[in-house]
Motif scaffolding. Structure first.
Motif, PDB file in Angstrom:
ATOM      1  N   ILE A 358       0.827  -1.166   0.006  1.00  0.00           N
ATOM      2  CA  ILE A 358      -0.032  -0.065   0.026  1.00  0.00           C
ATOM      3  C   ILE A 358       0.831   1.097  -0.147  1.00  0.00           C
ATOM      4  O   ILE A 358       1.600   1.668   1.079  1.00  0.00           O
ATOM      5  N   ALA A 359       1.100   1.937  -0.879  1.00  0.00           N
ATOM      6  CA  ALA A 359       1.758   2.857  -1.550  1.00  0.00           C
ATOM      7  C   ALA A 359       1.387   4.175  -0.802  1.00  0.00           C
ATOM      8  O   ALA A 359       2.163   5.261  -0.444  1.00  0.00           O
ATOM      9  N   GLY A 360       0.154   4.144  -0.723  1.00  0.00           N
ATOM     10  CA  GLY A 360      -0.388   5.396  -0.023  1.00  0.00           C
ATOM     11  C   GLY A 360      -0.781   6.689  -1.071  1.00  0.00           C
ATOM     12  O   GLY A 360      -0.463   6.382  -2.082  1.00  0.00           O
ATOM     13  N   PRO A 361      -1.210   7.716  -0.696  1.00  0.00           N
ATOM     14  CA  PRO A 361      -1.575   8.068   0.573  1.00  0.00           C
ATOM     15  C   PRO A 361      -2.824   7.685   1.174  1.00  0.00           C
ATOM     16  O   PRO A 361      -3.097   7.472   2.178  1.00  0.00           O
ATOM     17  N   THR A 362      -3.895   7.150   0.312  1.00  0.00           N
ATOM     18  CA  THR A 362      -5.019   6.406   0.551  1.00  0.00           C
ATOM     19  C   THR A 362      -4.724   4.847   0.493  1.00  0.00           C
ATOM     20  O   THR A 362      -3.884   4.487   0.216  1.00  0.00           O
ATOM     21  N   GLY A 363      -5.777   4.129   0.913  1.00  0.00           N
ATOM     22  CA  GLY A 363      -5.789   2.680   0.779  1.00  0.00           C
ATOM     23  C   GLY A 363      -5.499   1.871   1.919  1.00  0.00           C
ATOM     24  O   GLY A 363      -5.379   0.728   2.103  1.00  0.00           O
ATOM     25  N   GLY A 364      -5.147   2.726   3.201  1.00  0.00           N
ATOM     26  CA  GLY A 364      -4.540   1.814   4.350  1.00  0.00           C
ATOM     27  C   GLY A 364      -5.781   1.553   5.194  1.00  0.00           C
ATOM     28  O   GLY A 364      -6.996   2.314   5.120  1.00  0.00           O
ATOM     29  N   GLY A 371       2.030   1.948   3.455  1.00  0.00           N
ATOM     30  CA  GLY A 371       3.492   1.633   3.562  1.00  0.00           C
ATOM     31  C   GLY A 371       3.909   0.263   4.183  1.00  0.00           C
ATOM     32  O   GLY A 371       5.100  -0.145   3.925  1.00  0.00           O
ATOM     33  N   LEU A 372       3.014  -0.558   4.121  1.00  0.00           N
ATOM     34  CA  LEU A 372       3.064  -2.064   4.366  1.00  0.00           C
ATOM     35  C   LEU A 372       3.205  -2.568   2.744  1.00  0.00           C
ATOM     36  O   LEU A 372       2.452  -2.418   2.210  1.00  0.00           O
ATOM     37  N   GLU A 387       8.385  -8.952   4.943  1.00  0.00           N
ATOM     38  CA  GLU A 387       7.479  -7.715   5.039  1.00  0.00           C
ATOM     39  C   GLU A 387       7.950  -6.569   5.613  1.00  0.00           C
ATOM     40  O   GLU A 387       9.152  -6.634   6.519  1.00  0.00           O
ATOM     41  N   ARG A 388       7.458  -5.471   5.011  1.00  0.00           N
ATOM     42  CA  ARG A 388       8.292  -4.326   5.597  1.00  0.00           C
ATOM     43  C   ARG A 388       7.016  -3.143   5.882  1.00  0.00           C
ATOM     44  O   ARG A 388       5.891  -3.278   5.087  1.00  0.00           O
ATOM     45  N   ARG A 389       7.375  -2.096   6.795  1.00  0.00           N
ATOM     46  CA  ARG A 389       6.667  -0.997   6.985  1.00  0.00           C
ATOM     47  C   ARG A 389       7.037   0.130   6.773  1.00  0.00           C
ATOM     48  O   ARG A 389       8.132   0.570   7.400  1.00  0.00           O
ATOM     49  N   PHE A 390       7.210   0.819   5.492  1.00  0.00           N
ATOM     50  CA  PHE A 390       7.926   2.026   5.241  1.00  0.00           C
ATOM     51  C   PHE A 390       7.296   3.430   5.649  1.00  0.00           C
ATOM     52  O   PHE A 390       6.199   3.480   5.212  1.00  0.00           O
ATOM     53  N   VAL A 397       8.067   5.360  -0.424  1.00  0.00           N
ATOM     54  CA  VAL A 397       7.647   3.801  -0.356  1.00  0.00           C
ATOM     55  C   VAL A 397       7.811   2.981  -1.641  1.00  0.00           C
ATOM     56  O   VAL A 397       8.343   1.849  -1.373  1.00  0.00           O
ATOM     57  N   ARG A 398       7.433   3.609  -2.517  1.00  0.00           N
ATOM     58  CA  ARG A 398       7.712   2.712  -3.828  1.00  0.00           C
ATOM     59  C   ARG A 398       9.116   2.784  -3.936  1.00  0.00           C
ATOM     60  O   ARG A 398       9.736   1.460  -4.498  1.00  0.00           O
ATOM     61  N   ARG A 399      10.052   3.667  -3.771  1.00  0.00           N
ATOM     62  CA  ARG A 399      11.524   3.559  -4.051  1.00  0.00           C
ATOM     63  C   ARG A 399      11.860   2.486  -3.013  1.00  0.00           C
ATOM     64  O   ARG A 399      12.579   1.657  -3.517  1.00  0.00           O
ATOM     65  N   TRP A 400      11.500   2.582  -1.644  1.00  0.00           N
ATOM     66  CA  TRP A 400      12.139   1.679  -0.937  1.00  0.00           C
ATOM     67  C   TRP A 400      11.581   0.040  -1.227  1.00  0.00           C
ATOM     68  O   TRP A 400      12.376  -0.547  -1.095  1.00  0.00           O
ATOM     69  N   ALA A 401      10.475   0.075  -1.653  1.00  0.00           N
ATOM     70  CA  ALA A 401       9.966  -1.084  -1.951  1.00  0.00           C
ATOM     71  C   ALA A 401      10.691  -1.748  -3.138  1.00  0.00           C
ATOM     72  O   ALA A 401      11.159  -3.147  -2.974  1.00  0.00           O
TER      73      ALA A 401
END
Lengths: 414, 414
Positions: A358-364, A371-372, A387-390, A397-401
């Motif tokens: 879930i890259a956000g900002p919505t959808g969490g 960030g999950l 599993e990561r929570r960015f 979030v997308r870059r870190w994923a």
């Protein structure tokens, strides 16, 4: 020896444009053993420009001026340096001829304005510019009893860089005491900067003669080592020794020892094993594929992939069973693993790599917050999921994923 | 009113790191009617710093200093400004208490170093920093008979920006004559910069009171318009009138009138028509998907896609008939169209968008050189294909190809 870099142009004082030449020139000067002590940006105003050059003459040995050499009224670098040095501008007949030839070759009329570009500061050496109409100028002399070197360089990077390398580098080297610089770059993935620094600070502190710079961005830490010595061997030995100690401490967290990118390293490993890779991307939406294929020659190991934003596409393109999504949700370890294995099979690749999150900002939701992200890898026999929570915004979030996914694959391939 | 922006930190004089705060601050200052006339970068040396502040005091009304406010020995901004202004540093008991509280809350011991951060230049207003331990300082007074404003701001952007907006903006506005600035931004896709300028220069030349800045990058031209007037209405009217004339001239080459990105605009159009999109990417390798999904909410119209680097994948994932590839080659108008239509059907989307080409640096032939790219779009009834030969390196070809593909779709959706 100290240098000052002056970027000239009113557009560099707007919110839209930034000097980038100075990074290139700093790298070049550092290699010669010269430190940059000041950088300035100044607009196209004669009085301002003259003042900046005068200030620089009072505090730097080498002064690099970039820009303001064109034919328009706003191009005032020649005039300002002439005024600051109290040296007249002389119109150079050879340069006039060169300009006329250049315009004739292109079948263009030459306006009188253009003749400005043939004006040379008395005593300067003209540096022909094979990628533009404005030549550079090299001035070496004493000013207030101290040796000074001034370089007038064109602003566009594709003119400045070849001109500097072909005509200034050797000239500068000859004016400088012989020095040898050695550099190394190590890269670390997916480690917090503070943790990395805490682990290596006691090591690099033992090497005061090596300059250590740590930079962190997007799940990647760069460790730059630089040393200067009287012989190439001594400089190299020093950085190599420190690099070795750092490598021992950080071990397999280091993915690159010569500055390669993570996508390049993953590519090397895949080629070494004659393996191929397929990707299934949900929240990264193509970023992992884009990074992998940014490497020339990646067609040798990158089979292909699927962008599976919706549940339906996860089933259709990556062969994830509908039931699995219903049971665990699209953002789950189970679905990530099924995506990796599904795309691997679909593309007939050795390895499958997948990301869902879930890259956000919505959808969490409280259970599945923004960030999950789940990252999974599979080769049909072995598989792994992380599993990561960015924290941070959508882009972060997308870059870190993407970074985590590539690093997961790297560790599997090692 | 003129401002000078001073970025402080030896790391900003290396090849690795660049000041970016000044772009943000320039935008903010411009909105207040203040022009930036000089920018400087200086290292963590007291003598250098003091000298730069003194020079700035001699030529700017507003001086913004960023960085050098931390607790280490290298953090010398307070000391330098104190020396330049000949105003003593006073340890503020309130600030000492705030620091002690901050460390206690985090359960961390506070070293004596940290007390430096409670040192305030006599006469300065402390600007609390809610995102870091180093507060800012605001100094307004006369220097050599002229009114000067100095701002000491923390270096990290996530500390500087809220601190500036919450505590400096209004204070600055109150010191400045009331001014109104209006801005507009137009964006144009896939037009050479020189052609764009040739068409609009005669128009913006008629508006000397509007500052027009043209920037080109990656197949996109940004036209920035800015005007300053005594009333908001007058400023707005002026930029709107010029924007209107430019829009009339460039017509549908303009894709954005309020600064939106091309991927956002394509998203708006798709949503407006309740349409969905699927992509098949060969040489762009995920870049188009990545751009489309960088927009929050893109799941409403982005169905999914396939990364089809190899011929086999073009057939397997995008349903391109093998025979078609054999007959025309993978880089051809025919295959591009089949990819667009194939991925559309496969994903059940309203529109299919596809790219196939040779990004280079290898893989080119005399008939199909590096830079040759086919872009295709289809909705099952209507379809279109565009052939382009992009100059430049791999990154540039891929960027332009993604831009051309999105612009092709935009024109179809209009």
């Amino acid at each position: 020896m100290d240098a000052e870099i002056i970027a000239i142009g009113s557009e560099l004082l707007t919110p839209y444009r930034q000097d980038t030449n100075s990074l290139y020139l700093t790298e070049q000067l550092n290699q010669l053993g010269v430190e940059v002590t000041f950088k300035d940006v100044v607009g196209d105003k004669l009085e301002h420009l003259k003042q900046v050059v005068q200030t620089a003459l009072g505090r730097a040995d080498i002064i690099m001026l970039m820009g303001g050499l064109g034919p328009t009224e706003d191009d005032l670098t020649r005039e300002a340096v002439s005024a600051a040095l109290e040296a007249p501008l002389v119109r150079d007949p050879q340069q006039v001829e060169a300009l006329q030839k250049r315009f004739a070759q292109r079948g263009l009329p030459m306006s009188d304005n253009n003749l400005k570009q043939a004006d040379v500061i008395a005593g300067a050496t003209v540096l022909p510019n094979r990628n533009g109409s404005a030549p550079g100028q090299w001035i070496a002399g004493t000013y207030d009893g101290r040796e000074k070197t001034l370089l007038l360089l064109p602003g566009p990077p594709h003119e400045l860089q070849p001109l500097f390398e072909e005509q200034c580098l050797e000239r500068l080297r000859m004016r400088l005491p012989p020095q040898f610089i050695a550099t190394r770059q190590l890269k670390v993935a997916m480690m917090p900067e503070s943790q990395c620094d805490a682990r290596i600070a006691p090591i690099y502190a033992k090497y005061p003669l090596v300059q250590t710079t740590i930079l962190a961005h997007g799940g990647e830490i760069q460790i730059h080592l630089r040393s200067r010595a009287a012989s190439a061997q001594a400089a190299q030995q020093r950085v190599d020794q420190l690099a070795e100690e750092i490598e021992e401490e950080l071990d397999d967290a280091i993915f690159s020892r010569q500055g390669e990118s993570l996508e390049q390293i993953v590519g090397y490993y895949l080629q070494m094993r004659s393996a191929t890779l397929a990707v299934a991307e949900s929240c990264t939406g193509g970023l992992i594929g884009e990074r992998l294929t940014s490497v020339s020659g990646s067609s040798r190991y990158f089979a292909g992939g699927a962008l599976v934003y919706s549940n339906e596409m996860k089933t259709k393109l990556a062969e994830v069973p509908k039931k699995l999504i219903q049971e665990h949700g699209a953002v789950s370890a189970e679905v990530a693993l099924a995506m990796a294995e599904g795309i691997r099979k679909r593309c007939g690749a050795t390895w499958g790599l997948a990301v869902t999150g879930i890259a956000g900002p919505t959808g969490g939701t409280p259970e599945k917050p923004v960030g999950l992200v789940y990252h999974a890898v599979s080769n049909g026999e072995a598989s792994d999921v992380v599993e990561r929570r960015f924290p941070g915004d959508r882009e972060r979030v997308r870059r870190w994923a993407s970074q985590q996914a590539l690093d997961l694959l790297r560790r599997k391939l090692m």
